[in-house]
Structure formats: structure tokens, C-alpha cells
Design a protein around this motif. Structure first.
Motif, mmCIF file in Angstrom:
data_model
loop_
_atom_site.group_PDB
_atom_site.id
_atom_site.type_symbol
_atom_site.label_atom_id
_atom_site.label_comp_id
_atom_site.label_asym_id
_atom_site.label_seq_id
_atom_site.Cartn_x
_atom_site.Cartn_y
_atom_site.Cartn_z
ATOM 1 N N GLN A 1 0.817 -1.209 0.000
ATOM 2 C CA GLN A 1 0.000 0.000 0.000
ATOM 3 C C GLN A 1 0.849 1.256 0.000
ATOM 4 O O GLN A 1 0.417 2.303 -0.479
ATOM 5 C CB GLN A 1 -0.920 -0.004 1.229
ATOM 6 C CG GLN A 1 -1.934 1.128 1.257
ATOM 7 C CD GLN A 1 -2.955 1.020 0.147
ATOM 8 O OE1 GLN A 1 -3.237 -0.072 -0.356
ATOM 9 N NE2 GLN A 1 -3.527 2.149 -0.254
ATOM 10 N N ALA A 2 2.099 1.171 0.513
ATOM 11 C CA ALA A 2 2.920 2.367 0.674
ATOM 12 C C ALA A 2 4.200 2.360 -0.155
ATOM 13 O O ALA A 2 4.871 3.385 -0.239
ATOM 14 C CB ALA A 2 3.281 2.562 2.146
ATOM 15 N N VAL A 3 4.569 1.237 -0.771
ATOM 16 C CA VAL A 3 5.860 1.139 -1.464
ATOM 17 C C VAL A 3 5.611 0.846 -2.927
ATOM 18 O O VAL A 3 4.826 -0.039 -3.288
ATOM 19 C CB VAL A 3 6.736 0.040 -0.838
ATOM 20 C CG1 VAL A 3 8.065 -0.068 -1.582
ATOM 21 C CG2 VAL A 3 6.970 0.315 0.636
ATOM 22 N N PHE A 4 6.306 1.599 -3.789
ATOM 23 C CA PHE A 4 6.267 1.378 -5.233
ATOM 24 C C PHE A 4 7.685 1.053 -5.700
ATOM 25 O O PHE A 4 8.629 1.794 -5.410
ATOM 26 C CB PHE A 4 5.748 2.630 -5.950
ATOM 27 C CG PHE A 4 5.678 2.484 -7.446
ATOM 28 C CD1 PHE A 4 4.518 2.050 -8.050
ATOM 29 C CD2 PHE A 4 6.768 2.790 -8.248
ATOM 30 C CE1 PHE A 4 4.448 1.916 -9.428
ATOM 31 C CE2 PHE A 4 6.710 2.657 -9.622
ATOM 32 C CZ PHE A 4 5.533 2.216 -10.215
ATOM 33 N N VAL A 5 7.817 -0.051 -6.423
ATOM 34 C CA VAL A 5 9.103 -0.470 -6.974
ATOM 35 C C VAL A 5 8.913 -0.720 -8.456
ATOM 36 O O VAL A 5 8.128 -1.590 -8.860
ATOM 37 C CB VAL A 5 9.643 -1.737 -6.276
ATOM 38 C CG1 VAL A 5 10.965 -2.162 -6.905
ATOM 39 C CG2 VAL A 5 9.816 -1.502 -4.786
ATOM 40 N N CYS A 6 9.628 0.027 -9.296
ATOM 41 C CA CYS A 6 9.497 -0.111 -10.739
ATOM 42 C C CYS A 6 10.099 -1.434 -11.201
ATOM 43 O O CYS A 6 11.239 -1.773 -10.834
ATOM 44 C CB CYS A 6 10.174 1.068 -11.441
ATOM 45 S SG CYS A 6 10.012 1.032 -13.243
ATOM 46 N N ASN B 1 10.765 -2.148 -14.308
ATOM 47 C CA ASN B 1 11.569 -1.951 -15.501
ATOM 48 C C ASN B 1 13.041 -2.194 -15.161
ATOM 49 O O ASN B 1 13.604 -1.524 -14.285
ATOM 50 C CB ASN B 1 11.370 -0.531 -16.028
ATOM 51 C CG ASN B 1 12.124 -0.274 -17.322
ATOM 52 O OD1 ASN B 1 12.625 -1.203 -17.959
ATOM 53 N ND2 ASN B 1 12.189 0.986 -17.707
ATOM 54 N N PRO B 2 13.707 -3.141 -15.828
ATOM 55 C CA PRO B 2 15.110 -3.435 -15.471
ATOM 56 C C PRO B 2 16.047 -2.257 -15.694
ATOM 57 O O PRO B 2 17.100 -2.168 -15.044
ATOM 58 C CB PRO B 2 15.461 -4.615 -16.379
ATOM 59 C CG PRO B 2 14.469 -4.565 -17.499
ATOM 60 C CD PRO B 2 13.229 -4.002 -16.919
ATOM 61 N N ASP B 3 15.705 -1.334 -16.580
ATOM 62 C CA ASP B 3 16.558 -0.179 -16.825
ATOM 63 C C ASP B 3 16.313 0.955 -15.840
ATOM 64 O O ASP B 3 17.016 1.972 -15.881
ATOM 65 C CB ASP B 3 16.333 0.345 -18.247
ATOM 66 C CG ASP B 3 16.710 -0.685 -19.298
ATOM 67 O OD1 ASP B 3 17.590 -1.523 -19.000
ATOM 68 O OD2 ASP B 3 16.116 -0.669 -20.388
ATOM 69 N N CYS B 4 15.317 0.805 -14.980
ATOM 70 C CA CYS B 4 14.985 1.882 -14.035
ATOM 71 C C CYS B 4 15.172 1.417 -12.594
ATOM 72 O O CYS B 4 16.124 1.802 -11.932
ATOM 73 C CB CYS B 4 13.546 2.363 -14.269
ATOM 74 S SG CYS B 4 13.009 3.674 -13.138
ATOM 75 N N GLY B 5 14.271 0.594 -12.093
ATOM 76 C CA GLY B 5 14.370 0.088 -10.734
ATOM 77 C C GLY B 5 14.109 1.126 -9.655
ATOM 78 O O GLY B 5 14.497 0.928 -8.500
ATOM 79 N N TRP B 6 13.443 2.236 -10.012
ATOM 80 C CA TRP B 6 13.185 3.284 -9.018
ATOM 81 C C TRP B 6 12.200 2.785 -7.975
ATOM 82 O O TRP B 6 11.275 2.028 -8.269
ATOM 83 C CB TRP B 6 12.628 4.514 -9.714
ATOM 84 C CG TRP B 6 12.297 5.652 -8.786
ATOM 85 C CD1 TRP B 6 13.128 6.602 -8.323
ATOM 86 C CD2 TRP B 6 11.003 5.936 -8.216
ATOM 87 N NE1 TRP B 6 12.465 7.473 -7.496
ATOM 88 C CE2 TRP B 6 11.153 7.085 -7.412
ATOM 89 C CE3 TRP B 6 9.761 5.336 -8.304
ATOM 90 C CZ2 TRP B 6 10.096 7.636 -6.702
ATOM 91 C CZ3 TRP B 6 8.703 5.883 -7.592
ATOM 92 C CH2 TRP B 6 8.877 7.024 -6.801
ATOM 93 N N SER B 7 12.360 3.204 -6.747
ATOM 94 C CA SER B 7 11.453 2.844 -5.663
ATOM 95 C C SER B 7 11.179 4.082 -4.825
ATOM 96 O O SER B 7 12.029 4.973 -4.711
ATOM 97 C CB SER B 7 12.040 1.735 -4.787
ATOM 98 O OG SER B 7 13.243 2.176 -4.156
ATOM 99 N N GLY B 8 9.990 4.128 -4.263
ATOM 100 C CA GLY B 8 9.606 5.269 -3.443
ATOM 101 C C GLY B 8 8.212 5.091 -2.905
ATOM 102 O O GLY B 8 7.616 4.001 -2.981
ATOM 103 N N ASN B 9 7.689 6.159 -2.345
ATOM 104 C CA ASN B 9 6.352 6.117 -1.776
ATOM 105 C C ASN B 9 5.318 5.976 -2.892
ATOM 106 O O ASN B 9 5.342 6.719 -3.872
ATOM 107 C CB ASN B 9 6.097 7.389 -0.948
ATOM 108 C CG ASN B 9 4.758 7.345 -0.240
ATOM 109 O OD1 ASN B 9 3.737 7.675 -0.799
ATOM 110 N ND2 ASN B 9 4.782 6.901 1.019
ATOM 111 N N ALA B 10 4.414 5.017 -2.735
ATOM 112 C CA ALA B 10 3.434 4.734 -3.788
ATOM 113 C C ALA B 10 2.436 5.872 -3.954
ATOM 114 O O ALA B 10 2.029 6.178 -5.078
ATOM 115 C CB ALA B 10 2.704 3.423 -3.468
#
Length: 400
Positions: free
Chosen positions: A345-350, A352-361
């Protein structure tokens, strides 16, 4: 006041039956006015409502049909005794004769009731402060579980707001986090009732459920059971009032800070539908979906958008809606939409192998909401529906 409110509700229902049964060529404002006058003469307890308040019911009913024809609201319907709010309208401000007793209390004249004391919570244009451009034009009495309340209609001359020079922001609404802004800010709140009040509410609900077992089918509600229901409604009304106060304070702060506010166009009615299903095809996770529906209803997202709409226009800004699908699954860093990117509910992880960004959803969804507006995908209501517009940004609207 109760007698006047019941009379006003009855006049509304009789007027609705009269309107729906008559042919279209016989419907007119004059004929409806004559029918109301005749009803007040023939039915004694309808005369408890002042004539001006009865005329206000007629005007409100016709305005409800105009709103329906313009696509702004549904058609007016029957007002049930236990499901509609008790209210009385006082359309003329000169009959109120408002005086201020001291700092916290004032006196107002209510037709057929007399002088009534009310709590003075806001400055009112009375006495030497009243003039042609700033005056009280009427009031409305409304009853809830905490008692009767009076709201005054004030006509004021406000200057045309200058275009807002603040930044743009996207807003994502949620349950665990009520409002998440695209610039990283959050607007959260705690429980609307204290621990002691929540314990009392649970105790009252258990007491009401126990007393309800003694009521036979078709039997009227006992005084004890009704007393428990009244106390439960009082606590819930207190929580609702605190929630509304938080919404007003939060939306006022947001509207004063930002020039363009972008929100999702959510079909809230469809989101809170039951998952019970049918006997042939029963639903899954019915209890969990029921709890989610209650949480969504308690947050009152639609009311938040309504408050933001007029407050943003009053400050010289604009509010826009964008399509909701995909805003929570799109990565705001690379722009790819991949299933399963929102791990919780609170974590977003991309993914996409070329990105991999993570942060608050929630902040990621708010940034996607703002991105859709900047791409020209703002929704503009037309004839009661929303259409996608791919064009330049709309100029700020002025408050009327």
C-alpha cells in the motif's frame, strides 16, 4: 421546529406526487403555488410551517428539477421520514432581527417560534456593519443528532480574484494516507473519536444489538432501543463534524498555496459497491471489501473535491480532473506501466530493469496525476459526462 420540519418534508412529498402525476401541459409554478395554499388551509398541521417557508420548499423543488435538466444532479425523489435531514428554510433576512447578546451568544427571531438564542461562531453583517452589498438574505435551520443548528445566508461583494501565481500540484487520495501531494507533502489525520469515545460507541452498539433481539417482527422500536440509537448517532455526528472541520482547514490551505490542482476522476459509487454477489455466483473476500467500502465512505473524497473546486476558484486558481486508470501502476521516473509495481500500500518499486526506481506509492501516483494534466489529458464535463480534451491548459476561472 420539529413540527415545521415535518410539515416542510410533507409539502415536498405532496408536491413531488402532484408534479409526477399531472400531465406536462398542466405543470406550472402558479398551479403548484395554488395547490400548496389549498393544502395549508385543509390540513391543520401543515399550517405550522410559515407561508414563506412553504414558498421556499416550492422554489427548492423547481430548482432541483432545473439542476436535473442541466445534468448537474439526479431527479428529485421522495423524502423518507427517517432517511432525510430535518430542515426549515427562512427565505427573508429582514424577519430574523439578529442581535448580539455578548461575545459567544446571539438572538434570532424564528417565525412562529419566537426569539431563540444561538451560538455566535462567525462574524455576521448586522447593525452598522450591514449595507446593500454585505447583508443577511436568509437562513436555514438543520437538525442532526446533536440538535438544531442555524446557518445564515450572507450576500457579500467580493473583488475579482487575481490569477494565482503559485505552483501546480497533483493530489492522490487514499485510505491509509488521505491526501498525498506530488511535491512530497502529505495531509493526514488521526481517529475522529478519542479512545474513550470509541469504547463508548462499541458499548452502545452492543447494547443496541442486545435490545434489538427482544423486538418482534413488525413491532415498534422501544424507548430504550431508541435511546441507544440516539446516543450512537450523537457520537457519529460528532466524528463527522470533526472530519468536516479537518477537510475545510486542509482544503483552504491547499487552495491558498497552489494555482492549479489536479485530482483523479474517480467513480466512487462504483468503488464502494458490495462484493457479495448472488446465490449462483457468490463474491470473494466479502468482509474485506465491506471494510474497504466503509473506509472509502468515511474519507468522503467527493466532498474534498467539491471544497477544493470553489476554494481554488475563489483564490484565482483552477481545479482539473484526469483519468484515474493506471496512475498507481505507472512509474513517475521512467514512465513505464508494469503490473505488480506497487508491492504494498505504501511502497512502489518499478519493474523496468533499466529503471528500478522505488519510493512512496502515494507520492508516485500524485506525480502521475500531475503528469496527465501536463500532457493535456484533462477531463472537461459536458452535459453531465466527462470527455477527454487534448488541448492547451484552461485559463483560471473567476469566482462568482
Amino acid at each position: 421546529m420539529d413540527d415545521q420540519a415535518h410539515a416542510a418534508r410533507t409539502i415536498w412529498n405532496c408536491l413531488h406526487d402532484w408534479w409526477t402525476m399531472l400531465p406536462k401541459e398542466k405543470r406550472s409554478l402558479g398551479a403548484a403555488d395554488a395547490a400548496i395554499r389549498q393544502a395549508r388551509k385543509e390540513i391543520d398541521w401543515l399550517a405550522a410551517l410559515p407561508a414563506q417557508a412553504a414558498q421556499a420548499v416550492l422554489k427548492t423543488y423547481f430548482q432541483a428539477w432545473k439542476n436535473c435538466w442541466d445534468g448537474r444532479a439526479d431527479a428529485p425523489n421522495f423524502k423518507a421520514r427517517f432517511r432525510s435531514a430535518m430542515s426549515v428554510d427562512i427565505p427573508q433576512g429582514r424577519d430574523l432581527n439578529i442581535t448580539r447578546v455578548h461575545r459567544r451568544w446571539g438572538m434570532v427571531n424564528i417565525p412562529k417560534i419566537g426569539r431563540v438564542r444561538f451560538r455566535w461562531t462567525r462574524n455576521l453583517p448586522v447593525g452598522k456593519h450591514a449595507n446593500t452589498h454585505n447583508r443577511i438574505t436568509g437562513s436555514r435551520l438543520v437538525k442532526d443528532a446533536l440538535g438544531w443548528h442555524i446557518a445564515f445566508r450572507v450576500q457579500a461583494l467580493e473583488p475579482k480574484p487575481e490569477p494565482h501565481a503559485g505552483p501546480e500540484v497533483g493530489i492522490d487520495v487514499g485510505v491509509s494516507l488521505p491526501l498525498a501531494l506530488s511535491d512530497g507533502d502529505t495531509k493526514a489525520h488521526g481517529a475522529w473519536l478519542t479512545a474513550k469515545e470509541r469504547a463508548k460507541l462499541l458499548r452502545l452498539e452492543q447494547r443496541a444489538a442486545h435490545r434489538k433481539t427482544f423486538r418482534k417482527p413488525g413491532e415498534r422500536t422501544s424507548n430504550r432501543l431508541q435511546a441507544a440509537y440516539d446516543q450512537i448517532q450523537g457520537l457519529r455526528a460528532r466524528a463527522k463534524r470533526r472530519h468536516l472541520d479537518w477537510q475545510h482547514r486542509t482544503t483552504t490551505e491547499i487552495a491558498a498555496k497552489y494555482s492549479v490542482i489536479v485530482v483523479e476522476d474517480l467513480a466512487i459509487t462504483n468503488m464502494v459497491k458490495s462484493a457479495k454477489g448472488t446465490v449462483e455466483s457468490p463474491g470473494n473476500n466479502v468482509a474485506q471489501k465491506s471494510g474497504l467500502n466503509r473506509s472509502i465512505s468515511e474519507e468522503a473524497w467527493g466532498r474534498t473535491v467539491e471544497l477544493l473546486t470553489y476554494k481554488t476558484a475563489r483564490n484565482g486558481g483552477t481545479l482539473h480532473k484526469v483519468p484515474a486508470p493506471g496512475t498507481s501502476q505507472r512509474c513517475s521516473a521512467c514512465g513505464f506501466t508494469t503490473p505488480g509495481s506497487r508491492e504494498s500500500q505504501a511502497v512502489f518499486v518499478c519493474k523496468n530493469p533499466d529503471c528500478g526506481w522505488s519510493g512512496n506509492a502515494d507520492h508516485n501516483a500524485a506525480q502521475n496525476v500531475l503528469h496527465l494534466y501536463r500532457m493535456g489529458l484533462a477531463l472537461i464535463p459536458a452535459a453531465g459526462r466527462a470527455v477527454v480534451r487534448r488541448a492547451s491548459r484552461v485559463k483560471p476561472a473567476t469566482a462568482r
